[in-house]
Enzyme design. Sequence first.
Site, PDB file in Angstrom:
ATOM      1  N   HIS A 125       0.833  -1.204   0.000  1.00 19.30           N
ATOM      2  CA  HIS A 125       0.000   0.000   0.000  1.00 19.30           C
ATOM      3  C   HIS A 125       0.869   1.256   0.000  1.00 19.30           C
ATOM      4  CE1 HIS A 125      -3.495   2.528   0.823  1.00 19.30           C
ATOM      5  NE2 HIS A 125      -2.777   3.128   1.759  1.00 19.30           N
ATOM      6  N   GLU A 168      -1.948  -5.263  -4.256  1.00 13.14           N
ATOM      7  CA  GLU A 168      -2.583  -4.854  -2.996  1.00 13.14           C
ATOM      8  C   GLU A 168      -3.985  -5.446  -2.882  1.00 13.14           C
ATOM      9  OE1 GLU A 168      -3.695  -0.726  -0.592  1.00 13.14           O
ATOM     10  OE2 GLU A 168      -3.486  -0.722  -2.769  1.00 13.14           O
ATOM     11  N   ASN A 176      27.156 -22.939  -5.965  1.00 16.50           N
ATOM     12  CA  ASN A 176      27.996 -24.132  -5.912  1.00 16.50           C
ATOM     13  C   ASN A 176      27.456 -25.149  -4.911  1.00 16.50           C
ATOM     14  OD1 ASN A 176      29.928 -23.620  -7.860  1.00 16.50           O
ATOM     15  ND2 ASN A 176      31.172 -22.378  -6.497  1.00 16.50           N
TER      16      ASN A 176
END
Length: 656
Positions: free
Chosen positions: A49, A71, A387
């Site tokens: 908001h 929203e 990794n």
Amino acid sequence: MIPDEIREIFDEFVIEASEHLDNLESVLLELERDPENNDLINSAFRSMHTLKGGAGFLGLTKIVEVAHKAEDILGKVKENKMKLNSEILDVLLQTVDYIKSAISYYRNGEEPEEPTEIISKLSEILGEKQKQTKTNEEELTLDRLLDKYGLSNLKGLSLEEILEELVLMPPNKRPKEIIDYIENLINGPQEEKPAPVNIVTKVEEETTKKMLEMVEEEITEKDLKASEETLNQQEKKVEEVKTSINQKENKKPQKSQKKDEDERVLRIDVQKIENLMNLVGELVLDRNRLIRTVQDLVQNMPTNKYIEEIEAVASSIDKVVGDLQLAVMKTRMQPVKRLFQKFSRVVRDLSKLVGKEVNLVIEGEDTEMDKSILEKLEEPLVHLIRNALDHGLETPEERIRLGKPPVGKLILRAYYQGDRVYLEVEDDGRGIDPAKVAKKALEKGLITKEQLEKMTEKEILQLVFIPGFSTKDKVSEISGRGVGMDAVMNMVINFRGTIDIWSEKGKGTKISMAFPLTVGIIRSLLVSVSGRRFAIPIFLVTEIISVENATIQKLSGREVLLLREKSLPLINIYDLLKVPPCEIGYIIICLIGNQRIAFTVEDLYGDEEIVIKPLGKIFGNLHGISGATITGDGKIVLILDIVELLKNINNKALKV
């Protein structure tokens, strides 16, 4: 393009938006684990908001469009009219990504791409395609009413915004037909429209606070009575709504709530902090000179009350400057929390990509680091996490077969040890096979068989940091190109850090990086080479040996230091600096990245806290010199950049 007149406001919005977007990403990831947590839902709704409101004020329409839809979804979740699932969270996270990208475009003076795809996904979740016809009819009817009462300027606004405009009108002039129509829309069937508790509350607040002042000037006593009756009716309605809401909330089961931390933050330009740090640096230098001068006075003059008084004052100044230095250093320090939180999303997305289940554990997120180091850590940590996910952790099926839990564990850890900050990435995967590493290194010609025979298992593991090295047979989308670990090593060395690796086959791997607490003021070892003084950062120094106690031999035509049955490459600093040879008095063992190297120096002058000062444009880039400083006795000393000095040496000279 952001106009110059609102550029400052836009810059403030960018800072706040960054915080809200980080919070949104973190909260949405937590909601994936706990989708019923009302505190998290409310936090996400508030952030979205606020983003929409700030973007709307600045006219950033594309951000407003996307944020408004997101929203609406969070609003439905908040009112228990929609349940969160993985698909919805994916789209909301994509929304966060789009807003981040759009802000970046706006900052660069460019227009972001149209959010057509993300809006389509958000609309589909809201089910707006089926309701489009009815919504259009409602808008047409409301538009006709606005035209009827001369309020065409309110067309296109949301119901909440129209109500706010109507509230600002005197009660006797408010078009009751429009208010009743909007009230019918708001209080329609629950599956179509949410109950506008916030709007009604705003009407009540705005009416009681603002309209009474206007009423006194613009309406008669009779009108005032009418307005009071209207207010009373509105107050009754609001009370009824509040009572209804309270009853519903009381029926809901109470969930555990997190304590909201109210942070008091004063935003300060980074350049002001840098200037303050420079002034403290000058103060540290003068403090050092004062202490040295007082020590000379005490040693060379008979004791009297004046000498004792000067000594006491110098001691007090020493303490105060030390405290001031620490306080200013802390203004540059930031918790690793914001950095670590970003990797929740990285781990989530990558684990889906490679088909593995991973539980990310974050430890020590309140540990603080220098801002300049923290800003550069994201990329190397991404390499390490990639990794771990691709090379280290096994698939759920493989883990079950090995007697491990199907969900792998990945730990991000930060902690203090002495004057260093340690960051670690640890996994409980398959570990690194030293035999496979050695085989790959031999195949790529990175080492010889003779060198391999003398290497310990730990030294073999450190070969993974050599540029171009990879144990992966196939290049995948996220790793296997042999550039990740090399990039990590370079970053660590550039910030005067060290890196270490531990791994056990079948148990897992841990990579640990250590960095200095600050980068501006450091403790250094003062040495002399060919009659000239130099400073070496003391955190690089692991050991100092007198040349009389050292065992120096020649191996393959190169000098090496034999230290506890280990051979270390021995390098004369005067050769690196291209100055006349000198007598060797001491040998200094330094840890560069993950390799120990021995250097020869003429003499030692102890250690001292110094401030690194750049040499300036007039000198250009001097190879192997990182800056200069003024010591306590007032002499100018050059600070050696050992890493830079080693770059001119053939790599083979550093391998024994």
